[in-house]
Design an enzyme around this catalytic site. Structure first.
Site, PDB file in Angstrom:
ATOM      1  N   PRO A 230      -5.556 -61.339 -44.703  1.00 12.22           N
ATOM      2  CA  PRO A 230      -6.750 -61.984 -45.289  1.00 12.22           C
ATOM      3  C   PRO A 230      -7.179 -63.241 -44.553  1.00 12.22           C
ATOM      4  O   PRO A 230      -8.354 -63.595 -44.574  1.00 12.22           O
ATOM      5  CB  PRO A 230      -6.323 -62.328 -46.721  1.00 12.22           C
ATOM      6  CG  PRO A 230      -4.999 -61.718 -46.946  1.00 12.22           C
ATOM      7  CD  PRO A 230      -4.432 -61.241 -45.641  1.00 12.22           C
TER       8      PRO A 230
ATOM      9  N   THR B 110      -6.956 -63.863 -41.088  1.00 13.03           N
ATOM     10  CA  THR B 110      -7.723 -63.534 -39.880  1.00 13.03           C
ATOM     11  C   THR B 110      -9.003 -62.777 -40.252  1.00 13.03           C
ATOM     12  O   THR B 110     -10.022 -62.923 -39.585  1.00 13.03           O
ATOM     13  CB  THR B 110      -6.870 -62.723 -38.887  1.00 13.03           C
ATOM     14  OG1 THR B 110      -6.315 -61.596 -39.561  1.00 13.03           O
ATOM     15  CG2 THR B 110      -5.760 -63.564 -38.306  1.00 13.03           C
TER      16      THR B 110
ATOM     17  N   GLN C 134     -12.771 -63.900 -39.164  1.00 12.47           N
ATOM     18  CA  GLN C 134     -13.737 -63.036 -38.485  1.00 12.47           C
ATOM     19  C   GLN C 134     -15.066 -62.995 -39.227  1.00 12.47           C
ATOM     20  O   GLN C 134     -16.137 -63.067 -38.627  1.00 12.47           O
ATOM     21  CB  GLN C 134     -13.192 -61.603 -38.399  1.00 12.47           C
ATOM     22  CG  GLN C 134     -12.144 -61.416 -37.338  1.00 12.47           C
ATOM     23  CD  GLN C 134     -12.694 -61.736 -35.971  1.00 12.47           C
ATOM     24  OE1 GLN C 134     -13.548 -61.029 -35.467  1.00 12.47           O
ATOM     25  NE2 GLN C 134     -12.247 -62.806 -35.396  1.00 12.47           N
TER      26      GLN C 134
ATOM     27  N   GLY D 227     -14.506 -56.696 -37.606  1.00 13.65           N
ATOM     28  CA  GLY D 227     -14.861 -57.723 -36.626  1.00 13.65           C
ATOM     29  C   GLY D 227     -16.351 -57.888 -36.446  1.00 13.65           C
ATOM     30  O   GLY D 227     -16.840 -58.975 -36.157  1.00 13.65           O
ATOM     31  N   GLU D 228     -17.086 -56.802 -36.599  1.00  9.93           N
ATOM     32  CA  GLU D 228     -18.526 -56.866 -36.342  1.00  9.93           C
ATOM     33  C   GLU D 228     -19.347 -56.725 -37.622  1.00  9.93           C
ATOM     34  O   GLU D 228     -20.520 -56.406 -37.579  1.00  9.93           O
ATOM     35  CB  GLU D 228     -18.902 -55.786 -35.316  1.00  9.93           C
ATOM     36  CG  GLU D 228     -18.344 -56.130 -33.950  1.00  9.93           C
ATOM     37  CD  GLU D 228     -18.389 -54.967 -32.976  1.00  9.93           C
ATOM     38  OE1 GLU D 228     -19.378 -54.853 -32.248  1.00  9.93           O
ATOM     39  OE2 GLU D 228     -17.427 -54.180 -32.938  1.00  9.93           O
TER      40      GLU D 228
HETATM   41 MO1  MOS Z   1     -18.137 -55.068 -29.866  1.00 16.24          MO
HETATM   42  S1  MOS Z   1     -20.040 -55.490 -29.217  1.00 16.24           S
HETATM   43  O1  MOS Z   1     -18.255 -53.343 -29.891  1.00 16.24           O
HETATM   44  O2  MOS Z   1     -17.223 -55.709 -28.558  1.00 16.24           O
END
Ligand code: MOS
Length: 763
Positions: A654, A656, A660, A726-727
């Site tokens: 939780p 990290t 992000q 992450g995205e």
């Molecule tokens: Mo992410 S833009 O797929 O590194």
């Protein structure tokens, strides 16, 4: 526990501090350019000052007379390199332009030479003394220029789809409430703090490459192809990466040039690309345009959705994000249409940049939805609830799990959304207009094949080896946590070794796939160890004849150790085995991956699976709410607070995860209000190619940022139950900001970035 160290909720691991944190803050972490190399020579790139045409000649006399210059490589004398296919065409390269191969210029800032000298200063001075003569042509900089060439995305990429169902055009015209609007997103550059750097050192026929990379295994194989040598001769090291965001995922032209120059002079060569050269020698997010049509019944039920996208790419390569894959599947709607076009101009080839399809396409869709809510006189949260679905509308495939409305409810409640007066311009505080806005964040949950080696010692220490990458995300830590959890040892006892192409191949650190893929294979290797330990203690069960026969034709069942059974005491089990160490190697590929996924993995090729691409659709979701304040007189825009709630399957860590998501939302603020690469259109040249003029959000731009992690179980996706995030965090922010700006001012801005001058214009 605190905001920064969130207590784990259901289906979450421990908020372990980054195991590489100390090395990073004390400066002992070695980034690519930090590795000391004996007798190193220094490189400096020469880049084109025109965008289109050809090199007529070089005058190198003044440059060669600079003391310390060793050699100057141009297309006239550089060692020949092989063409490596563009990654989207099955290759490894960020562009198919072969470095230093020909006098043709395809874009401004193209690499046209490399100066190698005893010192960085000498190389730079010599580079500045090179005189290049060109025969130049007028370039096409981008949209709205007669020189562009427009092509349908489906014609340039076999993988691209323009999803459709029903009859969106007719349904749009027939519906009582309609929105038909155009949206625009700007050119943006990653601007990671760590510059692009490459050092190459040969030892006989063996080459070691130090380069910040999101894909050491891909770079190894791509470079081998470019240099025409065996991949086994190359080792790529990238233990730490100072920001990447997609820009360090595919092979850019500099690597082959540095490797060839180093071989040529018989010395290691180190190149650190300058900030401005990074704008044109690596990738970026190209500008996009959109037309979105939405139509609804008067109760808010969507009747039609049509999304057209236009994306700039280069002449040489058809880079394409094609975000309609996501925007057409997000809400329940019986009639959906879409089409994406690529628009070619004389530009460097764009590439992945954090949430490549969702950032531009979701800005368009989520702003359009807000416009629809206004027209319907409906709460935008309720509009999304009305059209929420557990199966996507194109093929009717179910989401593996989808907690979007839980995210909305938790974030809305925490934010205090219900205190909002929906009337635009109605909320003020002194000299400030106050606006509330919200939007959906989503990101496909994807995976790729991976391999890992785990070693457990009798004393309860373990080492895990996998060629994944920590691009600031926490990969070291989550990989170690997976081992610690499955082998029932403290995380401090686990050494994680990553970022080295000599290790078992891991996936590209792109598409937010690292945690899901790495944990899945690491758990598998740990289960193999558990299996051996358990068998040692209870004695191996005799294998029935039928199973022995199955095994001879490769049909035996995989061993499935009972995870609920605790491990036997380690020392006893190891002593029974007569061993002090067990090492297990495992390979894993996601369900639904193509049959060649494992073979491709060993060749550094990507076979990303999951997301929208299967009969179960997998996405992580979030809801973002924020407040903007706009000064009545100056129109200065501030974002004092932002709340995001996110659900992404199992959260391994939780702490990290929060980091992000928080970073993503802050990026989203910058993406909506600050970031834009400006171009001198007459010469197709980026002008704000430095961190003084390219604006990003800094501390003073960011108020309170709150992340809520919503517990979610997903058992359909992968053995780790992880979706990846992450995205995810930066996807909803730009639309939430444009929606809040509308609420504060009554002015709808459909083009990013939103800046105070756009609010001063009189309509
Ligand atoms: Mo992410 S833009 O797929 O590194």
């Amino acid at each position: 526990m605190s905001d920064a160290v969130p207590a784990p909720k259901e289906n979450m691991g421990q908020p372990v501090a980054r195991i590489d944190g100390r090395a990073k803050v004390t400066g002992s972490a070695r980034y690519a350019a930090d590795f000391p190399l004996a007798n190193v020579a220094h490189g400096y790139l020469l880049t084109s000052t025109i965008a289109k045409g050809r090199i007529a000649g070089f005058d190198l006399a003044a440059a060669q007379s600079v003391p310390g210059v060793i050699n100057i490589y141009t297309h006239q004398n550089a060692p020949k390199l092989k063409e490596v296919k563009f990654f989207a065409d099955g290759g490894y390269s960020a562009t198919r332009i072969v470095p230093l191969n020909a006098p043709e210029i395809h874009h401004e800032g193209q690499i046209i030479g490399l100066v190698v000298a005893e010192t960085y200063e000498a190389a730079r001075e010599a580079a500045q003394r090179v005189v290049v003569s060109y025969s130049a042509q007028a370039p096409t900089p981008g949209f709205d220029h007669p020189g562009v060439k427009r092509e349908e995305a489906a014609d340039v990429s076999k993988r691209h789809e323009d999803p459709k169902v029903g009859d969106a055009d007719t349904a749009f015209l027939d519906a009582p409430v309609q929105i038909d609007a155009a949206y625009e997103t700007p050119t943006q550059h990653h601007n990671a703090i760590e510059l692009y750097a490459t050092s190459c050192a040969w030892d006989g026929d063996n080459l070691t490459v130090y380069e910040p990379s999101q894909f050491v295994n891909g770079l190894k194989h791509g470079l081998a192809e470019q240099l025409d040598i065996k991949p086994d001769r190359i080792r790529v090291l990238s233990p730490f990466v100072g920001g990447a965001f997609g820009s360090k995922a595919s092979m850019t032209p500099r690597t082959g040039i540095v490797a060839a120059a180093s071989r040529d002079i018989g010395r290691p060569v180190k190149l650190v690309v300058t900030r401005d050269q990074g704008f044109t020698t690596a990738t970026y997010r190209a500008e996009t345009r959109h037309r979105v049509q939405l139509a609804a019944a008067s109760d808010g039920k969507l009747q039609a959705l049509n999304h057209q996208g236009f994306e700039i790419t280069s002449r040489t390569d058809a880079y394409l994000v094609g975000g309609v894959t996501t925007t057409t599947r997000l809400y329940d709607c019986p009639n959906v249409g879409s089409k994406v076009f690529v628009v070619r101009a004389d530009r460097n080839t764009p590439g992945f940049m954090r949430s490549p399809p969702e950032v531009p396409y979701m800005f368009a869709l989520e702003t359009a939805l807000d416009e629809l809510a206004v027209k319907l006189n409906m709460d935008p949260v309720e509009l999304r609830r009305k059209n929420d679905t557990q199966k996507e509308p194109i093929e009717g495939n179910p989401y593996t799990s989808r907690a979007l409305m839980q995210c909305y409810d938790e974030a809305a409640n925490d934010f205090g959304w219900l205190s909002r007066d929906p009337q635009p311009g109605s909320m003020t505080d002194g000299d400030w207009l106050v606006g509330f806005g919200c939007a959906t964040a989503c990101y496909p949950s994807q995976m790729d094949a991976a391999a890992a080696r785990v070693r457990l010692s009798r004393d309860g220490h373990a080492r895990v080896e996998i060629a994944v990458h920590d691009v600031g995300t926490g990969a070291y830590t989550v990989v170690a946590q997976a081992v610690a959890e499955r082998l029932e040892i403290p995380v401090e006892n686990v050494e994680a070794v990553i970022g080295d192409s000599d290790l078992p191949p891991g996936p590209v650190a792109g598409g937010s796939i690292t945690t899901a893929s790495a944990c899945s294979v690491v758990l598998k290797a740990c289960d193999q160890i558990r299996d051996r330990l358990s068998k040692a203690v209870v004695g191996a069960k005799p294998v029935p004849l039928e199973d022995q026969l199955k095994a001879t034709v490769g049909m035996a069942d995989q061993p499935t150790p009972n995870r609920n059974e605790p491990l036997p005491p380690l020392e006893e089990a190891f002593d029974k085995l007569g061993a002090s160490m067990i090492e297990e190697y495992a390979e894993w590929k996601p369900e639904g991956a193509p049959p060649d996924a494992i073979r491709a993995m060993h060749k550094g090729q990507v076979r990303i699976t999951g997301g929208p691409m299967s009969d179960k659709i997998a996405y992580a979701f979030g809801a973002e709410f924020l407040e903007v304040r706009i000064n009545k007189y100056t129109r200065e825009i501030r974002v004092p607070r932002i709340v995001g709630a996110f659900a992404a399957g199992r959260i391994v860590n939780p702490r990290t995860a929060r980091s992000q998501l928080m970073g993503g939302m802050i990026w989203g603020i910058a993406s909506a209000l600050h970031e834009s690469t400006e171009m001198d259109r007459a010469v197709a040249r980026y002008v704000n190619d430095n961190l003084a003029d390219y604006l990003v959000a800094v501390n003073a731009d960011v108020g309170e940022v709150k992340v809520i992690l919503v517990p979610e179980w997903d058992t359909d996706l992968n053995p780790a139950g992880v979706k990846g995030l992450g995205e995810l965090g930066n996807v909803g922010t730009p639309a939430a900001i444009s929606n809040a700006v509308y609420h504060a001012t009554g002015k709808r801005l459909r083009k990013l970035p939103i800046r105070l001058e756009h609010l001063l214009e009189t309509a």
